[in-house]
Scaffold this motif. Sequence first.
Motif: not given
Length: 133
Positions: A29, A60, A103, A25-26, A57, A106, A99
């Motif tokens: 995203s 992540h 978000t 997921f990292n 980004g 999440w 974050s």
Amino acid sequence: MAQRVTAWVGWVWFAAFAILVSGLFNVISGAVAVFSPKTVVSWTPDGIAVVDVSTWGWVHLALGVLLLFVGFALFSGAGWARVFAIVLVILNLLAQFVSLPITPWWSLIAIVLDFFILWALTVHGDEVARANR
């Protein structure tokens, strides 16, 4: 005297799998943030905060790749993988706190999952090495 492996070793397998999911997921995203560079404006009591999402980004994305690597390594039972996983999960925990305004849902899910991962790796992590012998 050899210590026996208990059923709690399943928590470490869960942690390894959860690290893989979190890393995936990292990566997703992070890639979305990198390839659609935008800024997010957040209203705070102290004023306006502008966050460059593409820069965050990359953090992540890199963290996700490292989490994927260490998640696979945890299945081997290597001691270095457990230590490296603990460090990366703490970094992921901090990244999710940062974050949180962007978000929130999440990030909250990832923070709770990271605490379970840390618990499993610190309390039952040594059982994986014994299980793989």
